[in-house]
Scaffold this motif. Structure first.
Motif, PDB file in Angstrom:
ATOM      1  N   GLU A  19      41.903   0.813 -11.907  1.00 35.44           N
ATOM      2  CA  GLU A  19      41.252   1.114 -13.408  1.00 35.44           C
ATOM      3  C   GLU A  19      40.241   0.053 -13.777  1.00 35.44           C
ATOM      4  O   GLU A  19      39.244   0.697 -14.281  1.00 35.44           O
ATOM      5  N   SER A  22      37.060   1.450 -11.879  1.00 31.25           N
ATOM      6  CA  SER A  22      36.670   2.779 -12.643  1.00 31.25           C
ATOM      7  C   SER A  22      35.935   2.384 -14.023  1.00 31.25           C
ATOM      8  O   SER A  22      35.055   3.025 -14.150  1.00 31.25           O
ATOM      9  N   GLN A  52      38.159   4.023  -2.993  1.00 33.41           N
ATOM     10  CA  GLN A  52      37.708   4.624  -4.439  1.00 33.41           C
ATOM     11  C   GLN A  52      36.276   4.302  -4.386  1.00 33.41           C
ATOM     12  O   GLN A  52      35.644   5.181  -5.060  1.00 33.41           O
TER      13      GLN A  52
END
Length: 307
Positions: A19, A22, A52
């Motif tokens: 997170e 991101s 990712q």
């Protein structure tokens, strides 16, 4: 070269670091590079980060054996190509306009060496409770340079890269994991070289949970901060008094000890409130108020009032 280099030191970050990554790559300010320094993780988080960022050319992962958060930041700083650099703890978050607001301010004010911001408190499961409370309306730069004030969370700060490089970054004389003193050192180094400013809005999220470094080792952190203050006052202090010897012999004065216990109760009150254990939270808050009403009352006021 990118305008901003973002460094995330990561050690067993599990799902939270994804997170964080991101939130950096999702900034409205896109002229950036992301350098994730994996500090010897064993939980598979490095593999998840690799997957990712695979398709984003702005991001890369570097793996090292475990050396501590300060060493990881140094490694990221050494690779940073941007004129500005930011360090994000692996469990914190940025709101989309965070970098845009800070870069604009730094570009307009060349005397600024560091710009911070307020951040919201979040529990591990995303519940919000107030905001960071340590930033006064007027920041005393001399107090920051002496490491008696930490004006904003390290994850909320943007630095001029050349200033930290010139000063040698954050020396890892505290050993792995003692993040609070290393954070204060970075800001003190920047403040010693120029002006600092804080955007008095929440531009990110600061996660508070029971496994965090400061929650686990508050008493040792107190000794580390006192040690850092001595080092900043006298550059030869670290050679004369090694950190392990100082830590083992450190005995705080009664006033300092009471402040430390009050701060511990206040922190525990926040942790309990984030988990909605209201009675236990009130008990800890009451203890903090009884031990140091001025400290606890001021923190509560600044944390809960509107920006």
């Amino acid at each position: 070269m990118p305008a901003v280099s973002v460094v995330i030191p990561s050690y067993n970050g599990s799902i939270l670091v994804a997170e964080t990554v991101s939130s950096v790559l999702g900034q409205t300010f896109t002229d950036l590079e992301l350098i994730v320094i994996d500090d010897g993780s064993t939980d598979g988080s490095a593999e998840r980060i690799e997957s990712q960022i695979r398709h984003d050319p702005r991001a890369r992962l570097q793996r090292f054996t475990n050396g501590g958060v300060a060493a990881a930041r140094n490694r990221g700083l050494a690779q940073a190509g941007g004129r500005y650099v930011a360090f994000v703890d692996q469990d914190d978050l940025w709101y989309p306009d965070k970098l845009c607001r800070q870069v604009d301010l730094m570009d307009r004010k060349p005397d600024l060496t560091v710009v911070g911001c307020l951040m919201d408190y979040f529990s591990a499961n995303g519940r919000r409770l107030g905001r960071t409370a340590q930033t006064p309306v007027r920041i005393d730069p001399d107090a920051v340079r002496r490491a008696t004030v930490m004006p904003f969370p390290i994850s909320g700060a943007l630095f001029r890269t050349e200033i930290l490089r010139r000063a040698g970054g954050s020396r890892d004389f505290f050993g792995p994991g003692l993040a609070t003193a290393a954070d204060m050192e970075l800001v003190a180094i920047a403040a010693a070289a120029g002006d600092l400013e804080c955007i008095r809005e929440s531009l990110g999220g600061y996660r508070v949970h029971r496994s965090s470094v400061t929650a686990q080792s508050h008493r040792v952190q107190l000794a580390a901060v006192q040690y850092l203050q001595a080092v900043l006052t006298d550059s030869a202090f670290a050679e004369q008094t090694p950190w392990p010897a100082y830590r083992d012999s450190y005995r705080p004065r009664t006033r300092t000890r009471l402040m430390s216990v009050a701060a511990e109760h206040y922190r525990q009150a926040g942790l309990e409130a984030l988990d909605r254990r209201w009675l236990t939270a009130l008990a800890h808050l009451g203890a903090a108020m009884a031990l140091n009403p001025l400290y606890a009352g001021r923190r509560l006021f600044h944390q809960l009032r509107p920006a």
